[in-house]
Design a protein around this motif. Structure first.
Motif, PDB file in Angstrom:
ATOM      1  N   CYS A   1      84.583  -9.824 -31.055  1.00 40.11           N
ATOM      2  CA  CYS A   1      84.542 -11.265 -30.770  1.00 40.11           C
ATOM      3  C   CYS A   1      84.112 -11.480 -29.322  1.00 40.11           C
ATOM      4  O   CYS A   1      84.705 -10.907 -28.406  1.00 40.11           O
ATOM      5  N   SER A   2      83.082 -12.313 -29.143  1.00 41.65           N
ATOM      6  CA  SER A   2      82.600 -12.650 -27.809  1.00 41.65           C
ATOM      7  C   SER A   2      82.675 -14.169 -27.623  1.00 41.65           C
ATOM      8  O   SER A   2      83.139 -14.896 -28.503  1.00 41.65           O
ATOM      9  N   ARG A   3      82.208 -14.627 -26.471  1.00 43.55           N
ATOM     10  CA  ARG A   3      82.231 -16.070 -26.183  1.00 43.55           C
ATOM     11  C   ARG A   3      81.226 -16.839 -27.032  1.00 43.55           C
ATOM     12  O   ARG A   3      81.328 -18.058 -27.143  1.00 43.55           O
ATOM     13  N   ARG A   4      80.263 -16.136 -27.648  1.00 41.39           N
ATOM     14  CA  ARG A   4      79.213 -16.807 -28.404  1.00 41.39           C
ATOM     15  C   ARG A   4      79.274 -16.565 -29.908  1.00 41.39           C
ATOM     16  O   ARG A   4      78.907 -17.436 -30.688  1.00 41.39           O
TER      17      ARG A   4
ATOM     18  N   ALA B   1      86.566 -10.599 -20.150  1.00 44.00           N
ATOM     19  CA  ALA B   1      85.258 -10.077 -20.540  1.00 44.00           C
ATOM     20  C   ALA B   1      84.566 -11.023 -21.509  1.00 44.00           C
ATOM     21  O   ALA B   1      85.200 -11.860 -22.153  1.00 44.00           O
ATOM     22  N   ASP B   2      83.236 -10.879 -21.616  1.00 41.14           N
ATOM     23  CA  ASP B   2      82.489 -11.673 -22.586  1.00 41.14           C
ATOM     24  C   ASP B   2      82.886 -11.265 -24.003  1.00 41.14           C
ATOM     25  O   ASP B   2      83.154 -12.115 -24.849  1.00 41.14           O
ATOM     26  N   LYS B   3      82.930  -9.967 -24.254  1.00 45.05           N
ATOM     27  CA  LYS B   3      83.445  -9.460 -25.536  1.00 45.05           C
ATOM     28  C   LYS B   3      84.939  -9.194 -25.354  1.00 45.05           C
ATOM     29  O   LYS B   3      85.347  -8.105 -24.977  1.00 45.05           O
ATOM     30  N   PHE B   4      85.716 -10.217 -25.622  1.00 47.81           N
ATOM     31  CA  PHE B   4      87.126 -10.181 -25.249  1.00 47.81           C
ATOM     32  C   PHE B   4      88.035  -9.526 -26.290  1.00 47.81           C
ATOM     33  O   PHE B   4      89.202  -9.264 -26.019  1.00 47.81           O
ATOM     34  N   LEU B   5      87.517  -9.248 -27.485  1.00 48.22           N
ATOM     35  CA  LEU B   5      88.359  -8.675 -28.534  1.00 48.22           C
ATOM     36  C   LEU B   5      87.574  -7.673 -29.370  1.00 48.22           C
ATOM     37  O   LEU B   5      86.470  -7.968 -29.833  1.00 48.22           O
TER      38      LEU B   5
ATOM     39  N   PRO C   1      78.075 -17.296 -35.550  1.00 47.35           N
ATOM     40  CA  PRO C   1      78.172 -18.071 -34.301  1.00 47.35           C
ATOM     41  C   PRO C   1      79.538 -18.750 -34.209  1.00 47.35           C
ATOM     42  O   PRO C   1      80.060 -19.252 -35.205  1.00 47.35           O
ATOM     43  N   ASN C   2      80.096 -18.765 -33.035  1.00 43.10           N
ATOM     44  CA  ASN C   2      81.427 -19.351 -32.866  1.00 43.10           C
ATOM     45  C   ASN C   2      81.531 -20.797 -33.351  1.00 43.10           C
ATOM     46  O   ASN C   2      82.538 -21.179 -33.958  1.00 43.10           O
TER      47      ASN C   2
END
Length: 199
Positions: free
Chosen positions: A44-47, A13-17, A66-67
């Motif tokens: 936590c997401s990919r961005r 998923a995009d929001k993986f955690l 931002p990541n």
């Protein structure tokens, strides 16, 4: 200190955690049941990383990181080792008093077992990120919730840290995320476009 209400990992998923906890104590649990939820969550997401903290007494705080701005991912745990030492002392005291009074032995044994239970239920796990500098900008310190019954091993925290670190590296361009929609060559030669000879 928080007690866990939710811990969810979805690698695809995009929001993986998602980690969500509430303030410890029966009063906070009661507030959560009537809708006044004093919770802290990290998504936590990919961005980006979203950190939200709400409290009946302190209001609400939202932090978006931002990541690429993350400089370190931190995880670890702590156990009250002194509780085990006290348990050993109480149990040994009970054994030495067994010849004098069986009731006294049961009292010392009960206190020792209570110390062991305290040790088992108070494993404190930490998950957080650094956003430059020396201070944690967003962190969760959690322990097992007896009321909600949410139990998570430290191995899950390590998996979560590895996934977040991977997302940070991908956002920073250090590593590349494999593309999921790459065009693969056809395995059937008959389906290929015909080749025409030059006139």
């Amino acid at each position: 200190m928080l007690v866990l209400k939710e811990f969810r990992i979805d690698e695809n998923a995009d929001k993986f955690l998602t980690i969500r906890g509430r303030e410890e104590g029966v009063i906070s649990w009661f507030f959560s049941k009537i809708g006044l939820d004093p919770t802290v969550e990290m998504i936590c997401s990919r961005r980006e990383i979203l950190y939200k903290s709400s409290s009946v007494r302190k209001g609400q705080l939202n932090i978006s990181i931002p990541n690429p701005a993350v400089t370190a991912v931190v995880t670890g745990y702590h156990k009250p080792f002194s509780a085990l030492v006290m348990a050993a002392i109480f149990i040994l005291s009970g054994l030495t008093s067994l010849a004098q009074s069986f009731v006294l032995f049961l009292i010392w044994l009960g206190v020792g077992l209570a110390c062991i239970a305290y040790y088992a239920l108070n494993k404190k796990m930490v998950f957080g990120v650094y956003n430059g500098g020396d201070n944690l900008i967003a962190a969760l310190a959690t322990k097992r919730s007896v009321i909600e019954g949410v139990t998570i091993d430290f191995d899950k925290f390590e998996v979560a840290a590895a996934l977040l670190n991977k997302a940070v590296l991908e956002s920073s361009g250090i590593t590349k995320r494999p593309a999921s929609n790459q065009v693969r060559p056809s395995a059937n030669p008959a389906s290929a476009a015909p080749v025409r000879s030059a006139p």
